[in-house]
Scaffold this motif. Structure first.
Motif, short mmCIF file in Angstrom:
data_model
loop_
_atom_site.label_atom_id
_atom_site.label_comp_id
_atom_site.label_asym_id
_atom_site.label_seq_id
_atom_site.Cartn_x
_atom_site.Cartn_y
_atom_site.Cartn_z
N GLY A 118 0.84 -1.20 0.00
CA GLY A 118 0.00 0.00 0.00
C GLY A 118 0.87 1.24 0.00
N GLY A 119 0.22 2.38 0.22
CA GLY A 119 0.92 3.65 0.13
C GLY A 119 1.97 3.84 1.21
N SER A 120 1.66 3.44 2.44
CA SER A 120 2.64 3.61 3.52
C SER A 120 3.90 2.82 3.22
CB SER A 120 2.05 3.18 4.87
OG SER A 120 0.93 3.96 5.19
N VAL A 123 6.00 4.63 0.58
CA VAL A 123 6.75 5.75 1.15
C VAL A 123 7.95 5.22 1.92
CG1 VAL A 123 6.64 7.58 2.88
CG2 VAL A 123 4.75 7.28 1.26
N TYR A 152 0.63 14.39 3.55
CA TYR A 152 0.26 13.10 4.15
C TYR A 152 1.05 12.00 3.44
CZ TYR A 152 -2.23 9.14 6.01
OH TYR A 152 -2.53 7.95 6.65
N HIS A 153 1.77 11.22 4.21
CA HIS A 153 2.61 10.18 3.62
C HIS A 153 2.42 8.84 4.31
CE1 HIS A 153 4.45 13.32 1.23
NE2 HIS A 153 4.68 14.01 2.33
N GLY A 154 1.21 8.60 4.82
CA GLY A 154 0.94 7.30 5.42
C GLY A 154 1.32 7.25 6.87
N GLU A 225 3.72 15.47 -2.17
CA GLU A 225 2.69 15.02 -3.11
C GLU A 225 2.59 16.07 -4.23
OE1 GLU A 225 -0.90 14.10 -0.28
OE2 GLU A 225 0.68 15.18 0.74
N ASP A 258 5.37 11.65 -3.87
CA ASP A 258 4.38 10.72 -3.31
C ASP A 258 3.13 10.81 -4.19
OD1 ASP A 258 2.48 9.32 -1.96
OD2 ASP A 258 3.06 10.03 0.03
N VAL A 260 0.77 8.55 -4.41
CA VAL A 260 -0.20 7.54 -3.98
C VAL A 260 -1.63 7.94 -4.41
CG1 VAL A 260 -1.28 6.51 -1.93
CG2 VAL A 260 1.21 6.57 -2.15
N VAL A 261 -1.92 9.23 -4.32
CA VAL A 261 -3.24 9.72 -4.76
C VAL A 261 -3.20 10.16 -6.22
CG1 VAL A 261 -4.80 11.70 -4.52
CG2 VAL A 261 -4.22 10.33 -2.51
N LYS A 287 -2.92 2.72 -4.26
CA LYS A 287 -4.32 3.02 -4.54
C LYS A 287 -4.72 2.69 -5.99
CE LYS A 287 -4.85 6.49 -0.89
NZ LYS A 287 -5.88 6.04 0.01
C1 LIG Z 1 -0.19 10.74 -0.54
C2 LIG Z 1 -0.35 9.52 0.29
N1 LIG Z 1 0.72 8.81 0.64
C3 LIG Z 1 0.63 7.68 1.36
C4 LIG Z 1 -0.60 7.22 1.78
C5 LIG Z 1 -0.69 5.97 2.61
O1 LIG Z 1 -1.30 4.98 1.89
P1 LIG Z 1 -1.91 3.69 2.63
O2 LIG Z 1 -3.10 4.17 3.41
O3 LIG Z 1 -2.27 2.77 1.49
O4 LIG Z 1 -0.85 3.12 3.49
C6 LIG Z 1 -1.75 7.92 1.44
C7 LIG Z 1 -3.08 7.46 1.85
O5 LIG Z 1 -4.08 8.09 1.68
C8 LIG Z 1 -1.63 9.12 0.70
O6 LIG Z 1 -2.70 9.85 0.36
#
Ligand SMILES: Cc1ncc(COP(=O)(O)O)c(C=O)c1O
Length: 454
Positions: A118-120, A123, A152-154, A225, A258, A260-261, A287
């Motif tokens: 996942g995103g975390s 990162v 926001y980076h998880g 981001e 980042d 992720v979004v 995502k």
């Molecule tokens: C920009 C960004 N990075 C990292 C994450 C973390 O992703 P995850 O919730 O899949 O661990 C998110 C989650 O919304 C995010 O928006």
């Protein structure tokens, strides 16, 4: 409500701890239980139908019933449900997906990818690879990270350390040392200027001053981001990312995007960095990579970074990072099917076509609704910021129930939205039609008018 549904709701309150929620609060205000999805629509456990205004959570970009993704998952379950990709083993879907991603991101300068869940994870991988890159080059003191406020980076310790919102940090401190924050290039709320281009220059200047102040030989990377999502869909001035790239290059600092979004089309380009004409050194992906069908994250590695690992003769380039489920075959199959549709149907192009009218109609809420202070966004990501007083931009008190009332009114009328503080975040599936976007906007307007009238 029938007995079975009531029992489900009671069991949820009793047994399930939710992310970003106090366990006790979930007993008092029971969550919405979403039971079914089709296209851009979802049904709650009581059978109430709603347009999914949040794409699950910025994720279900191809909607909830994309048959090719579903079929790829089922076929993979029949063929090979799981095998690992630790050193010495691999499987076809992992290889095919890494090749597909590198081909997709070749124009951005990507050489290789590594996977997580996942995103975390994405990162965490980027932060670790950034440090390892500098160590391999003999720059062993380059360990610090700089990030943006509101970012926001998880939630892993690395991601939480670079997060720009104390709410995600306080309960878990002390976090990673050497993580520093500069202002967000946020036009609506900044103490400097109302001029976009100037704001981009000011914040990029802050980055440079922070790097110089810390000592460039101590800074590993800047992470941000391309459009700040969870922090309130903060679209930076067009000047910002190109200047950031220059600053990073001047001081040997890696640039981590980042995505992720913003990755895979949400902003109206395949990647957010492309919106700004900038190539990063490392990219965090999740995502939309699998359209939310199966958890998957990836860290994409640019050639500059990959070359240093390739040239390493010391063994220090061994990547001592990764997960049991890195490149899980079912997730990889889902991602391969997703990428095929994203590219084949030019979903980012669709977002670029429908996004401007969507954003323009939402911007009409400023002035029409007495408590809407700002509406901002790009493509199919948008934030309606509710405030106590639009004239002064005074934020709503933390205790205000106004955002929750708006969300309830929208829910009743058949639209699922998400509120976080005074921000209402909208991020519908990317395959949404113009008619469905019209429904989204019309329903939101009616919900806001209803609350304004009360
Ligand atoms: C920009 C960004 N990075 C990292 C994450 C973390 O992703 P995850 O919730 O899949 O661990 C998110 C989650 O919304 C995010 O928006």
């Amino acid at each position: 409500m029938n007995d079975a549904v009531d029992a489900l709701k009671r069991a949820n309150a009793e047994y399930l701890w939710h992310p970003m929620a106090h366990p006790k609060a979930m007993r008092e205000t029971r969550p919405d239980i979403i039971a079914r999805g089709e296209g851009c629509w979802v049904w709650d456990v009581d059978g109430h139908k709603m347009l999914d205004g949040v794409a699950g959570l910025w994720s279900s970009n191809l909607g909830h019933s994309c048959k090719p993704v579903r079929d790829a998952i089922v076929a993979q379950l029949d063929e090979l449900p799981f095998f690992n990709t630790f050193a010495g083993t691999s499987h076809p879907r992992a290889i095919e997906l890494s090749a597909a991603l590198v081909a997709l991101m070749r124009p951005d300068g990507v050489a290789a990818v590594m996977f997580g869940n996942g995103g975390s994870d994405a990162v965490e991988g980027a932060l670790k690879i950034a440090r390892q890159y500098h160590k391999l080059r003999g720059d062993k003191d380059r360990t610090k990270f700089i990030a943006l406020r509101q970012g926001y980076h998880g939630v892993h310790f690395g991601g939480a350390s670079v997060n720009g919102n104390p709410r995600f940090r306080r309960a878990y401190e002390p976090l990673l040392p050497g993580c520093l924050h500069i202002d967000s290039p946020w036009l609506y709320r900044n103490p400097y200027t109302n001029d976009e281009a100037e704001l981009g220059r000011i914040v990029a200047g802050q980055l440079e001053r922070e790097i110089v102040f810390q000592g460039p030989d101590t800074v590993a990377a800047f992470i941000a981001e391309p459009i700040q999502g969870a922090g309130g869909v903060i679209v930076p001035p067009a000047t910002f990312w190109p200047l950031v790239r220059e600053v990073c290059d001047r001081h040997g600092v890696l640039l981590i995007a980042d995505e992720v979004v913003t990755g895979f089309g949400r902003g109206g380009a395949m990647f957010g960095t492309r919106l700004w004409g900038v190539k990063a050194d490392l990219w965090c992906l999740a995502k939309g990579i699998s359209s939310g069908y199966i958890p998957l994250g990836a860290t994409a590695i640019g050639t500059k970074v990959a070359d240093v690992f390739d040239r390493d003769a010391t063994g220090g380039g061994q990547v001592m990072h990764g997960y049991t489920y890195s490149a899980h075959p079912v997730a990889a199959a889902a991602a391969l099917a997703t990428l095929k549709i994203l590219e084949g149907d030019d979903i980012p192009g669709h977002v670029a076509r429908v996004g401007p009218a969507f954003q323009q109609r939402l911007r009409g809420l400023v002035g029409r609704v007495p408590f809407v202070g700002d509406v901002r966004g790009r493509g199919l990501m948008s934030c309606v910021e509710m405030v106590a007083d639009p004239a002064t931009k005074a934020p709503l008190p933390r205790t205000s129930d106004l955002p929750a009332r708006v969300a309830r009114a929208a829910y009743r009328r058949g639209l699922m939205v998400r509120v976080s503080g005074g921000n209402m975040i909208l991020s519908p599936p990317l395959v949404i039609t113009p008619d469905e976007l019209g429904f989204l906007c019309g329903t939101l307007e009616a919900a806001l008018d209803e609350v304004a009238a009360s």
